[in-house]
Write an enzyme that holds these catalytic residues in place. Structure first.
Site, PDB file in Angstrom:
ATOM      1  N   CYS A 132       1.293  26.259  18.035  1.00 23.56           N
ATOM      2  CA  CYS A 132       0.777  24.899  17.858  1.00 23.56           C
ATOM      3  C   CYS A 132      -0.742  24.975  17.972  1.00 23.56           C
ATOM      4  O   CYS A 132      -1.284  25.984  18.404  1.00 23.56           O
ATOM      5  CB  CYS A 132       1.340  23.959  18.923  1.00 23.56           C
ATOM      6  SG  CYS A 132       1.128  22.204  18.476  1.00 23.56           S
ATOM      7  N   CYS A 134      -2.492  22.255  19.482  1.00 20.82           N
ATOM      8  CA  CYS A 134      -2.981  21.227  20.409  1.00 20.82           C
ATOM      9  C   CYS A 134      -3.727  21.772  21.613  1.00 20.82           C
ATOM     10  O   CYS A 134      -4.650  21.137  22.122  1.00 20.82           O
ATOM     11  CB  CYS A 134      -1.855  20.293  20.849  1.00 20.82           C
ATOM     12  SG  CYS A 134      -0.558  21.094  21.794  1.00 20.82           S
ATOM     13  N   CYS A 142      -2.340  18.449  17.206  1.00 21.98           N
ATOM     14  CA  CYS A 142      -1.578  19.655  16.868  1.00 21.98           C
ATOM     15  C   CYS A 142      -2.006  20.262  15.543  1.00 21.98           C
ATOM     16  O   CYS A 142      -1.501  21.310  15.132  1.00 21.98           O
ATOM     17  CB  CYS A 142      -0.086  19.329  16.825  1.00 21.98           C
ATOM     18  SG  CYS A 142       0.478  18.513  18.327  1.00 21.98           S
ATOM     19  N   LYS A 207      12.013  17.287  17.806  1.00 21.75           N
ATOM     20  CA  LYS A 207      11.106  17.086  18.934  1.00 21.75           C
ATOM     21  C   LYS A 207      10.621  15.641  18.909  1.00 21.75           C
ATOM     22  O   LYS A 207      10.060  15.176  17.919  1.00 21.75           O
ATOM     23  CB  LYS A 207       9.924  18.049  18.838  1.00 21.75           C
ATOM     24  CG  LYS A 207       8.893  17.865  19.938  1.00 21.75           C
ATOM     25  CD  LYS A 207       7.795  18.908  19.851  1.00 21.75           C
ATOM     26  CE  LYS A 207       6.744  18.669  20.903  1.00 21.75           C
ATOM     27  NZ  LYS A 207       5.666  19.674  20.839  1.00 21.75           N
ATOM     28  N   ARG A 217       0.925  18.331  29.623  1.00 22.89           N
ATOM     29  CA  ARG A 217      -0.414  18.196  29.038  1.00 22.89           C
ATOM     30  C   ARG A 217      -1.493  18.483  30.077  1.00 22.89           C
ATOM     31  O   ARG A 217      -2.589  18.887  29.733  1.00 22.89           O
ATOM     32  CB  ARG A 217      -0.563  16.836  28.365  1.00 22.89           C
ATOM     33  CG  ARG A 217       0.352  16.791  27.136  1.00 22.89           C
ATOM     34  CD  ARG A 217       0.295  15.512  26.354  1.00 22.89           C
ATOM     35  NE  ARG A 217       1.316  15.534  25.308  1.00 22.89           N
ATOM     36  CZ  ARG A 217       1.676  14.492  24.595  1.00 22.89           C
ATOM     37  NH1 ARG A 217       1.084  13.338  24.790  1.00 22.89           N
ATOM     38  NH2 ARG A 217       2.609  14.602  23.675  1.00 22.89           N
ATOM     39  N   ARG A 229       0.988  11.296  19.179  1.00 17.68           N
ATOM     40  CA  ARG A 229       1.665  12.237  18.295  1.00 17.68           C
ATOM     41  C   ARG A 229       2.786  11.576  17.478  1.00 17.68           C
ATOM     42  O   ARG A 229       3.665  12.239  16.972  1.00 17.68           O
ATOM     43  CB  ARG A 229       2.249  13.386  19.102  1.00 17.68           C
ATOM     44  CG  ARG A 229       1.273  14.080  20.065  1.00 17.68           C
ATOM     45  CD  ARG A 229       1.519  15.574  20.118  1.00 17.68           C
ATOM     46  NE  ARG A 229       0.975  16.265  21.282  1.00 17.68           N
ATOM     47  CZ  ARG A 229      -0.316  16.501  21.523  1.00 17.68           C
ATOM     48  NH1 ARG A 229      -1.235  16.061  20.681  1.00 17.68           N
ATOM     49  NH2 ARG A 229      -0.691  17.169  22.603  1.00 17.68           N
ATOM     50  N   LYS A 260      14.284  18.621  21.863  1.00 19.50           N
ATOM     51  CA  LYS A 260      13.330  18.456  22.953  1.00 19.50           C
ATOM     52  C   LYS A 260      12.864  17.015  23.049  1.00 19.50           C
ATOM     53  O   LYS A 260      12.532  16.446  22.016  1.00 19.50           O
ATOM     54  CB  LYS A 260      12.127  19.372  22.691  1.00 19.50           C
ATOM     55  CG  LYS A 260      11.026  19.289  23.706  1.00 19.50           C
ATOM     56  CD  LYS A 260       9.840  20.073  23.252  1.00 19.50           C
ATOM     57  CE  LYS A 260       8.715  19.795  24.211  1.00 19.50           C
ATOM     58  NZ  LYS A 260       7.461  20.318  23.740  1.00 19.50           N
ATOM     59  N   SER A 286       8.599  19.196  31.021  1.00 18.37           N
ATOM     60  CA  SER A 286       7.808  19.071  32.246  1.00 18.37           C
ATOM     61  C   SER A 286       8.135  17.815  33.049  1.00 18.37           C
ATOM     62  O   SER A 286       8.325  17.873  34.263  1.00 18.37           O
ATOM     63  CB  SER A 286       6.326  19.100  31.895  1.00 18.37           C
ATOM     64  OG  SER A 286       6.005  18.094  30.950  1.00 18.37           O
ATOM     65  N   TYR A 325      11.519  25.090  33.481  1.00 22.96           N
ATOM     66  CA  TYR A 325      10.634  25.503  34.576  1.00 22.96           C
ATOM     67  C   TYR A 325      11.446  25.832  35.827  1.00 22.96           C
ATOM     68  O   TYR A 325      10.912  26.385  36.781  1.00 22.96           O
ATOM     69  CB  TYR A 325       9.610  24.391  34.861  1.00 22.96           C
ATOM     70  CG  TYR A 325       8.833  24.020  33.609  1.00 22.96           C
ATOM     71  CD1 TYR A 325       7.780  24.824  33.177  1.00 22.96           C
ATOM     72  CD2 TYR A 325       9.198  22.925  32.816  1.00 22.96           C
ATOM     73  CE1 TYR A 325       7.093  24.518  32.004  1.00 22.96           C
ATOM     74  CE2 TYR A 325       8.530  22.623  31.649  1.00 22.96           C
ATOM     75  CZ  TYR A 325       7.485  23.422  31.248  1.00 22.96           C
ATOM     76  OH  TYR A 325       6.819  23.142  30.077  1.00 22.96           O
TER      77      TYR A 325
END
Ligand code: PBG
Length: 334
Positions: A132, A134, A142, A207, A217, A229, A260, A286, A325
């Site tokens: 990407c 971004c 992006c 996404k 971010r 976005r 996602k 996240s 994560y």
């Protein structure tokens, strides 16, 4: 089969209903009838790589997640491998950002360097690179911005260039996360033309434009400086559209398709799996991670239990692979 009916105060009805509890009475029975089994092999662990040496800085909104320099990232990868997690996905934060995201497709950029370092130390670890712009653009978008439009066709050429440099550095799987049209085709074409026919593409196929990316971010320093976005990522209200997105990516050459975020989109994961029967990944993003951490910190939930329940639900919904994560903590419990 036929349990003799006993006369009792209930008038003999106590055996006339189904007893679902029978197979739940002991841990052994429960494990025998369990339909979904999480495995370390399902996990892909995300890592954020920053310039410098000996840098290991915790992301404040994501306890347990760090921005790490290349040396620390390699050390982390050894730990990840030792825990039995087969794969990582890398996000890079470059030294300098500019309008066209040059750092993304620099053969000596942060990702290209860290991939070489990891593959040298731990060749068996599957290294996936997020493709990407971004993290690399000064405006945080992006792709290339003209006026207030994020321009599709120039951007996908740059993404293809970025993907090629990742493959040349030794990446095992390429994962475009931008959601522009035609990017999988552009990437497949450039990889094939350069003898990387055997490098799979894991596309972020469905996404969504999601509020759950907030903490990422901060981790990736990729907040858009203006706008959002929504002109390329999907509307959370749509699910037929997700099937069209996934179908297009498969037609263009995606080998693994991703949904996602994961938790608010379990229905989408199920539809994608049932419709296409493709290797399907889900990104436990996240914000989903941070909510668990925050509630635990406040003493409101049992963290490990909720984490395993969440990961199991994503697999039960149809995901073969889970980007999370939580991977290290979960691997320790499995
Ligand atoms: C874009 C990208 C994003 C995430 C992964 N790749 C953020 C975005 O689209 O703004 C989000 C991952 C997460 O929230 O954990 N390079």
């Amino acid at each position: 089969m036929n349990t003799p009916q006993k006369q009792s105060a209930l008038g003999g009805i106590e055996n006339s209903f189904r007893r679902h509890r029978r197979t739940r009475m002991t841990a052994a029975l429960r494990s025998m009838v369990r339909e979904t089994e999480l495995s370390k092999n399902d996990f892909i662990y995300p890592l954020f790589v920053v310039p410098g040496n000996k840098v290991k800085k915790e992301v404040s909104s994501m306890p347990g997640v760090f921005q790490m320099s290349i040396d620390e990232t390699v050390r982390e990868c050894v730990e990840v491998r030792n825990l039995g997690i087969p794969a990582i996905i890398l996000f890079g934060i470059p030294e300098h950002k500019d309008e066209v995201g040059s750092g993304a497709y620099d053969p000596n950029g942060i990702i290209q360097q860290v991939v070489r370092a990891i593959k040298k130390e731990i060749p068996e670890l599957v290294v996936i690179t997020d493709v990407c712009l971004c993290e690399y653009t000064s405006h945080g978008h992006c792709g290339i911005v003209k006026g207030d439009e994020i321009v599709n066709d120039i951007s996908i050429q740059l993404l293809a260039k970025e993907a090629l440099t990742h493959a040349q550095a030794g990446a095992d799987i390429i994962a475009p996360s931008d959601m522009f049209d035609g990017r999988v085709k552009a990437i497949r074409t450039i990889l094939d033309a350069n003898d990387f026919q055997n490098i799979p593409i894991m596309s972020y196929a469905a996404k969504y434009a999601s509020g759950f990316y907030g903490p990422f971010r901060e981790a990736a320093e990729s907040t858009p400086q203006f706008g959002d976005r929504r002109s390329h990522q999907m509307d959370p209200a749509n699910s037929d559209e997700a099937l069209r997105e996934v179908q297009t990516d498969i037609e263009e050459g995606a080998d693994i398709v991703m949904v996602k975020p994961a938790l608010s989109y379990l229905d989408v994961i199920r539809r994608v799996k049932d419709t296409f029967h493709m290797p399907t990944a889900a990104y436990n993003v996240s914000g989903e991670y941070s909510m668990v951490k925050a509630a635990f910190k406040l003493g409101w939930i049992d963290e490990q239990r909720v984490m395993m329940e969440i990961l199991t639900s994503i697999k039960r919904a149809g995901a073969d692979l889970i980007l999370t994560y939580h991977a290290k903590e979960a691997a320790k419990l499995l």
